[in-house]
Scaffold this active site. Structure first.
Site, PDB file in Angstrom:
ATOM      1  N   GLU A  79      -7.527   7.170   5.638  1.00  0.00           N
ATOM      2  CA  GLU A  79      -6.273   7.888   5.364  1.00  0.00           C
ATOM      3  C   GLU A  79      -5.526   8.226   6.654  1.00  0.00           C
ATOM      4  O   GLU A  79      -5.122   9.356   6.889  1.00  0.00           O
ATOM      5  CB  GLU A  79      -6.569   9.167   4.571  1.00  0.00           C
ATOM      6  CG  GLU A  79      -7.093   8.930   3.168  1.00  0.00           C
ATOM      7  CD  GLU A  79      -6.047   8.363   2.225  1.00  0.00           C
ATOM      8  OE1 GLU A  79      -4.851   8.625   2.433  1.00  0.00           O
ATOM      9  OE2 GLU A  79      -6.431   7.637   1.286  1.00  0.00           O
ATOM     10  N   ASP A  94      -5.205   3.348   3.704  1.00  0.00           N
ATOM     11  CA  ASP A  94      -6.589   3.608   3.278  1.00  0.00           C
ATOM     12  C   ASP A  94      -7.547   3.569   4.457  1.00  0.00           C
ATOM     13  O   ASP A  94      -8.403   4.445   4.614  1.00  0.00           O
ATOM     14  CB  ASP A  94      -7.031   2.586   2.225  1.00  0.00           C
ATOM     15  CG  ASP A  94      -6.403   2.851   0.861  1.00  0.00           C
ATOM     16  OD1 ASP A  94      -5.993   3.995   0.609  1.00  0.00           O
ATOM     17  OD2 ASP A  94      -6.341   1.908   0.050  1.00  0.00           O
ATOM     18  N   TRP A 108      -6.755  -0.754  -0.380  1.00  0.00           N
ATOM     19  CA  TRP A 108      -7.510  -1.215  -1.558  1.00  0.00           C
ATOM     20  C   TRP A 108      -6.775  -0.689  -2.784  1.00  0.00           C
ATOM     21  O   TRP A 108      -6.696   0.514  -3.005  1.00  0.00           O
ATOM     22  CB  TRP A 108      -8.943  -0.701  -1.505  1.00  0.00           C
ATOM     23  CG  TRP A 108      -9.828  -1.254  -2.593  1.00  0.00           C
ATOM     24  CD1 TRP A 108      -9.635  -1.128  -3.938  1.00  0.00           C
ATOM     25  CD2 TRP A 108     -11.041  -1.994  -2.431  1.00  0.00           C
ATOM     26  NE1 TRP A 108     -10.646  -1.757  -4.631  1.00  0.00           N
ATOM     27  CE2 TRP A 108     -11.531  -2.296  -3.727  1.00  0.00           C
ATOM     28  CE3 TRP A 108     -11.780  -2.423  -1.326  1.00  0.00           C
ATOM     29  CZ2 TRP A 108     -12.706  -3.001  -3.943  1.00  0.00           C
ATOM     30  CZ3 TRP A 108     -12.950  -3.139  -1.541  1.00  0.00           C
ATOM     31  CH2 TRP A 108     -13.405  -3.420  -2.839  1.00  0.00           C
ATOM     32  N   GLU A 109      -6.234  -1.579  -3.588  1.00  0.00           N
ATOM     33  CA  GLU A 109      -5.350  -1.178  -4.687  1.00  0.00           C
ATOM     34  C   GLU A 109      -6.100  -0.484  -5.819  1.00  0.00           C
ATOM     35  O   GLU A 109      -7.055  -1.038  -6.371  1.00  0.00           O
ATOM     36  CB  GLU A 109      -4.605  -2.397  -5.232  1.00  0.00           C
ATOM     37  CG  GLU A 109      -3.556  -2.044  -6.265  1.00  0.00           C
ATOM     38  CD  GLU A 109      -2.556  -1.042  -5.716  1.00  0.00           C
ATOM     39  OE1 GLU A 109      -2.661   0.146  -6.108  1.00  0.00           O
ATOM     40  OE2 GLU A 109      -1.703  -1.427  -4.911  1.00  0.00           O
TER      41      GLU A 109
END
Length: 202
Positions: A79, A94, A108-109
């Site tokens: 983050e 991410d 990462w979706e």
């Protein structure tokens, strides 16, 4: 977990041809392939239930979280905020790693198709501004998508728009999509739990 496809949208500059990048991509793909369910089983087995109904199907965040935890141990930051946009911030990345003075970003979706567009746009803008050198999006295949929270972004839905990102003009940078899929299906494994934030329950 299987990596069924790696879509290269942009690959330009010296770093994209370097041994460091080749080795880094191999290591990232291996970490993706090491994601398993149930945890510790050594392969990724999905409970084959459609995610179209509320409370049905499998969640996605536990999959992402196990991957992130392993990369943090290897020195990645979670983050990480970057000043990619000049006005409203597009959200943190991410994962971020700095190597050879180059910033490598991974998303990462876990959201819907609009979230997929935002993730790619965020990293593409970072490339244009020279803030990151590499942007990597990890995305479910259509075969995996059907067992996850309904409307989760997937490769089939984003594919018609890929020429948009390919057309970005930069001197140096890499933008790729890693497409993931389950190894097996079984009703003898537990469903991957969902979160409780919003209607997506992902």
């Amino acid at each position: 977990m299987k990596v069924v496809h790696v879509e290269t949208l942009i690959k330009k500059g010296k770093f994209s041809q370097s041994k460091i990048w080749d080795e880094l991509l191999i290591s990232i793909i291996k970490e993706v392939e090491d994601v398993d369910w149930p945890t510790g089983s050594g392969k990724f087995t999905i409970y084959p239930e459609s995610g179209k109904g509320r409370g049905m199907g499998n969640g996605v965040k536990p999959i992402k979280d196990s991957f992130i935890k392993r990369l943090i141990i290897q020195g990645w930051e979670k983050e990480k905020p970057l000043d990619i946009a000049s006005r409203k911030k597009p959200g943190n990345l991410d994962l971020l790693l700095e190597i050879e003075n180059k910033k490598i970003a991974i998303e990462w979706e876990t959201g819907n198709i609009s979230s997929t567009h935002r993730a790619l746009n965020k990293m593409a803008l970072g490339l244009v501004k020279g803030i990151i050198e590499v942007g990597i999006l990890i995305l479910p295949s259509r075969n995996l998508y059907k067992y996850l929270t309904d409307r989760i972004g997937n490769f089939d839905e984003i594919e018609p728009y890929l020429d948009l990102w390919r057309s970005i003009i930069i001197i140096s940078g890499i933008l790729i999509i890693i497409v993931i899929e389950h190894d097996d299906e079984s009703r003898n494994v537990k469903k991957i739990p969902k979160g409780t934030d919003g209607r997506a329950l992902n």
